[in-house]
Design a protein around this motif. Structure first.
Motif, mmCIF file in Angstrom:
data_model
loop_
_atom_site.group_PDB
_atom_site.id
_atom_site.type_symbol
_atom_site.label_atom_id
_atom_site.label_comp_id
_atom_site.label_asym_id
_atom_site.label_seq_id
_atom_site.Cartn_x
_atom_site.Cartn_y
_atom_site.Cartn_z
ATOM 1 N N LYS A 371 0.845 -1.182 0.000
ATOM 2 C CA LYS A 371 0.000 0.000 0.000
ATOM 3 C C LYS A 371 0.886 1.239 0.000
ATOM 4 O O LYS A 371 1.988 1.225 0.549
ATOM 5 N N ARG A 372 0.399 2.305 -0.606
ATOM 6 C CA ARG A 372 1.175 3.542 -0.650
ATOM 7 C C ARG A 372 1.110 4.239 0.696
ATOM 8 O O ARG A 372 0.024 4.429 1.281
ATOM 9 N N VAL A 373 2.259 4.648 1.173
ATOM 10 C CA VAL A 373 2.302 5.434 2.403
ATOM 11 C C VAL A 373 1.658 6.781 2.143
ATOM 12 O O VAL A 373 2.054 7.516 1.239
ATOM 13 N N ASN A 374 0.635 7.106 2.930
ATOM 14 C CA ASN A 374 -0.071 8.381 2.777
ATOM 15 C C ASN A 374 -0.097 9.169 4.078
ATOM 16 O O ASN A 374 -0.880 10.093 4.254
ATOM 17 N N SER A 375 0.778 8.769 5.009
ATOM 18 C CA SER A 375 0.775 9.399 6.323
ATOM 19 C C SER A 375 2.070 9.037 7.037
ATOM 20 O O SER A 375 2.704 8.020 6.740
ATOM 21 N N TYR A 376 2.457 9.876 7.989
ATOM 22 C CA TYR A 376 3.592 9.548 8.845
ATOM 23 C C TYR A 376 3.195 8.510 9.895
ATOM 24 O O TYR A 376 4.041 8.035 10.641
ATOM 25 N N PHE A 377 1.922 8.159 9.921
ATOM 26 C CA PHE A 377 1.397 7.152 10.842
ATOM 27 C C PHE A 377 0.562 6.146 10.048
ATOM 28 O O PHE A 377 -0.499 5.709 10.484
ATOM 29 N N MET A 402 1.974 29.621 10.002
ATOM 30 C CA MET A 402 3.300 28.985 9.969
ATOM 31 C C MET A 402 3.335 27.746 9.077
ATOM 32 O O MET A 402 4.378 27.102 8.964
ATOM 33 N N VAL A 403 2.206 27.409 8.451
ATOM 34 C CA VAL A 403 2.136 26.155 7.695
ATOM 35 C C VAL A 403 1.643 26.433 6.281
ATOM 36 O O VAL A 403 1.034 27.475 6.015
ATOM 37 N N PRO A 404 1.873 25.503 5.344
ATOM 38 C CA PRO A 404 1.363 25.686 3.977
ATOM 39 C C PRO A 404 -0.158 25.837 3.990
ATOM 40 O O PRO A 404 -0.849 25.134 4.739
ATOM 41 N N ILE A 540 14.772 18.465 9.958
ATOM 42 C CA ILE A 540 13.609 19.356 10.012
ATOM 43 C C ILE A 540 13.787 20.369 11.144
ATOM 44 O O ILE A 540 14.049 20.006 12.287
ATOM 45 N N LYS A 541 13.633 21.642 10.797
ATOM 46 C CA LYS A 541 13.596 22.727 11.781
ATOM 47 C C LYS A 541 12.386 23.590 11.448
ATOM 48 O O LYS A 541 12.462 24.487 10.610
ATOM 49 N N ASN A 542 11.283 23.310 12.105
ATOM 50 C CA ASN A 542 10.030 23.954 11.774
ATOM 51 C C ASN A 542 9.283 24.292 13.061
ATOM 52 O O ASN A 542 8.848 23.395 13.786
ATOM 53 N N VAL A 571 0.729 18.565 8.653
ATOM 54 C CA VAL A 571 1.753 19.590 8.422
ATOM 55 C C VAL A 571 3.031 18.963 7.871
ATOM 56 O O VAL A 571 3.667 19.513 6.953
ATOM 57 N N LEU A 572 3.428 17.817 8.394
ATOM 58 C CA LEU A 572 4.610 17.134 7.870
ATOM 59 C C LEU A 572 4.412 16.751 6.402
ATOM 60 O O LEU A 572 5.307 16.930 5.566
ATOM 61 N N LEU A 573 3.238 16.226 6.085
ATOM 62 C CA LEU A 573 2.973 15.797 4.712
ATOM 63 C C LEU A 573 3.045 16.967 3.739
ATOM 64 O O LEU A 573 3.657 16.863 2.666
ATOM 65 N N TRP A 574 2.420 18.097 4.088
ATOM 66 C CA TRP A 574 2.356 19.227 3.164
ATOM 67 C C TRP A 574 3.678 19.984 3.062
ATOM 68 O O TRP A 574 3.809 20.884 2.222
ATOM 69 N N ASN A 575 4.658 19.620 3.881
ATOM 70 C CA ASN A 575 5.998 20.185 3.725
ATOM 71 C C ASN A 575 6.884 19.317 2.824
ATOM 72 O O ASN A 575 8.007 19.698 2.523
#
Length: 626
Positions: A371-377, A402-404, A540-542, A571-575
């Motif tokens: 399956k395609r990874v679509n999340s950090y979890f 502060m986010v996209p 990552i420095k965000n 937020v991680l995904l959209w960066n």
């Protein structure tokens, strides 16, 4: 590092005092009333599933036979038995000889539920400003000496003194001190961090008297250096024999002090556990087919689909079994090193995702088993989906500037390939994004408009099997003018380059529990970015990420924890810090058919080899090579 022994009155805070006062200033009855009660177990979210009267976990066979040997495979070799150091490769299975203060069960959704191991009880105040563990008076080292509070204090101090990663992980601990003769207190620098009392229970305890003693040659031992002298432990097993970088065998301790603990009944059933090291995955699998080890976890979907057709499978001597994986999530992908200037631009990072054709790779290489990874979890309820709403939206509003902007307006979706038309469209979008990032396509080369240099990305890897994914990806990159450099290196060089952050892109995976917390700082936190021992491989420095991590750590209930994790994930995904790859939500195993396991397996683990046992009858039928 030696900690001072401060005298805090946590009871005052528990009853609502505005400041900390001397315990002498509080009436004895009030101080006593404020003392938290000792508990046999603790849980981060709710009540532990097993009460104080439980004699064993539900999923074990309390009458499992003892005996036999199980042989396991590992890779990379080993050169030390000292597990606390960042240098060197510790022996596989070394924690068989050690124990932590408390341990989890394998069948509770709240995987942070912990039960007594070296400690028989725990307590902490309502504000989570400290935690105390009471040692089991029966706990003993293999030489018969009791496990003491000094061992706990010393183990903690040496762990943070000699391991920067542990120092960072335990950064909120300000004091560790003995409380009476059989309890230890860890004091924290903040309140409300519900996970801190739990993670201190995971601390592995080492024998101070052994490490500060001398070896058979009269030489003083040194915890700051690697060693191949078999260390003293307190666990179910001890080291029997070994050959550095090749194999190590652990033998069951017959007079093990904790054999009747509820967490131990039905476990530790093998007389011996042997680890055999292989330097190449292909050689390792051939060794399994040749009955050189017993149990294999197959991580390659391609191999699972195509290579399990050897005689031992066909005649039943080797059994394939799939177990559902409900215990963890994962982010696996091409991790991009943000310390490289070229990866600072998010448009460039996003373009690299458009060049990855997961669907074709999955079909050709992995028989559509991934399956395609679509999340950090990925694979858990912690994965974000749809658009943010409710509590998650409230949390995200605090970092809106502060986010996209897509965090609020679009659901994150990976580009979809799988056929020629879709791949062409994705590559055109990648070229557009690269132009936005300051590149231009000239003579089939993607050129940095400012420097005139072609965009080049080096991928390092240590397993030739990785090329099944890398080669088609590299071809797509070449199509849009990027120069991919595929660098196959040996395991030790690979580890050193990751540790020194000397890479452009590398395939890595970060596993996630169902109860995320303080470890998120190490994975994605700004402070960890410059720590070579951390797991913040991308650098990552965000500030928004840091703030959302704190929301997770200080969540007061499960609902808030899940919402904050969804927000962080989004937020991680959209960066676009990684190019997501693939995952599976099942564990594929193969074993030589000489072992038994309980009928009702734990929901969140295969439990191998802890709750399995050697079956003499099956072993005779498979002509066991032991």
């Amino acid at each position: 590092m030696v900690f001072s022994r401060r005298q805090f009155n946590n009871a005052a805070a528990a009853v609502g005092f505005a400041s900390v006062v001397s315990i002498a200033a509080v009436p004895a009855s009030l101080a006593e009333a404020a003392e938290p009660e000792w508990q046999h177990a603790s849980a981060l979210n709710g009540t532990p599933g097993y009460g104080a009267a439980a004699v064993h976990f539900d999923y074990v066979n309390p009458d499992a036979p003892k005996g036999g040997t199980v042989r396991l495979a590992t890779s990379g070799g080993f050169d030390t038995f000292n597990f606390i150091l960042t240098k060197g490769n510790p022996a596989p299975g070394i924690f068989n000889i050690y124990e932590s203060l408390m341990e989890p069960s394998l069948d509770e959704y709240d995987i942070s539920a912990q039960y007594g191991a070296l400690a028989d009880a725990v307590r902490f105040p309502d504000d989570y400003s400290w935690v105390e563990y009471r040692l089991n008076p029966n706990a003993k080292w293999h030489d018969g000496e009791p496990v003491t509070v000094d061992d706990v204090v010393w183990s903690f101090e040496k762990s943070i003194e000699h391991n920067p990663q542990r120092k960072f992980y335990y950064q909120n601990v300000t004091d560790v001190e003995a409380v009476g003769e059989n309890a230890v207190r860890f004091t924290f620098d903040s309140v409300g961090n519900r996970e801190l009392p739990k993670i201190m229970g995971q601390l592995y305890i080492m024998p101070k008297h052994w490490w500060e003693g001398t070896n058979e040659k009269g030489e003083k031992r040194d915890i700051s250096r690697g060693t191949l002298e078999p260390p003293l432990g307190s666990g179910q097993y001890r080291i029997k024999d070994f050959s550095p970088n090749r194999n190590v065998t652990y033998e069951r301790v017959d007079d093990y002090w904790g054999k009747d603990l509820p967490i131990r009944v039905g476990t530790g059933n093998f007389d011996e556990i042997r680890y055999i090291s292989f330097l190449d995955d292909a050689v390792q699998f051939e060794a399994f087919k040749g009955d050189q080890y017993d149990y294999h976890v197959e991580r390659s979907s391609s191999q699972w689909a195509k290579r399990y057709n050897f005689p031992a499978i066909e005649d039943g001597r080797v059994v394939k079994e799939i177990f559902p994986d409900k215990s963890s999530g994962v982010m696996q992908g091409f991790f991009l090193n943000l310390r490289r200037d070229k990866f600072q631009n998010p448009d460039l990072r996003r373009a690299l995702n458009y060049a990855f054709d997961f669907e074709t790779t999955n079909e050709i290489v992995s028989a559509n088993l991934l399956k395609r990874v679509n999340s950090y979890f990925a694979g858990t309820e912690l994965a974000s989906s749809g658009l943010p709403e409710g509590k998650e939206l409230e949390i995200l509003e605090e970092v809106r500037d502060m986010v996209p902007p897509q965090v609020f307006t679009e659901e994150f979706r990976n580009p979809v390939g799988g056929d020629t038309r879709k791949v062409r469209e994705n590559l055109r979008e990648a070229v557009k994004l690269l132009r936005d990032a300051g590149y231009e396509l000239k003579d089939r080369k993607m050129i940095n408009a400012a420097t005139g240099e072609q965009l080049e990305i080096e991928f390092i890897y240590r397993d030739k099997a990785s090329e099944r994914t890398l080669l088609p990806y590299a071809k797509n990159l070449e199509t849009i003018g990027i120069k991919p450099v595929l660098r196959l290196i040996d395991a030790s060089q690979f580890i050193n380059r990751i540790r020194s952050r000397d890479f452009d892109a590398v395939t890595l995976a970060i596993g996630q529990s169902l109860s995320p917390g303080n470890e998120q700082r190490e994975y994605w936190g700004s402070e960890a970015a410059d720590n070579a021992s951390s797991a913040n491989y991308m650098g990552i420095k965000n500030p928004a990420v840091d703030k959302l991590i704190d929301k997770i750590i200080f969540a007061e209930d499960r609902e808030t924890l899940v919402a904050a994790t969804h927000a962080l994930d989004r937020v991680l995904l959209w960066n676009h810090y990684v190019v997501p790859q693939f995952y599976t939500d099942e564990t594929r195993t193969a074993r030589w058919n000489r072992f038994g396991h309980p009928e009702e397996m734990p929901e969140f683990s295969t439990g191998f080899p802890d709750i399995w046992w050697y079956d003499e009858k099956l072993a005779q039928e498979t002509k066991a090579i032991q």
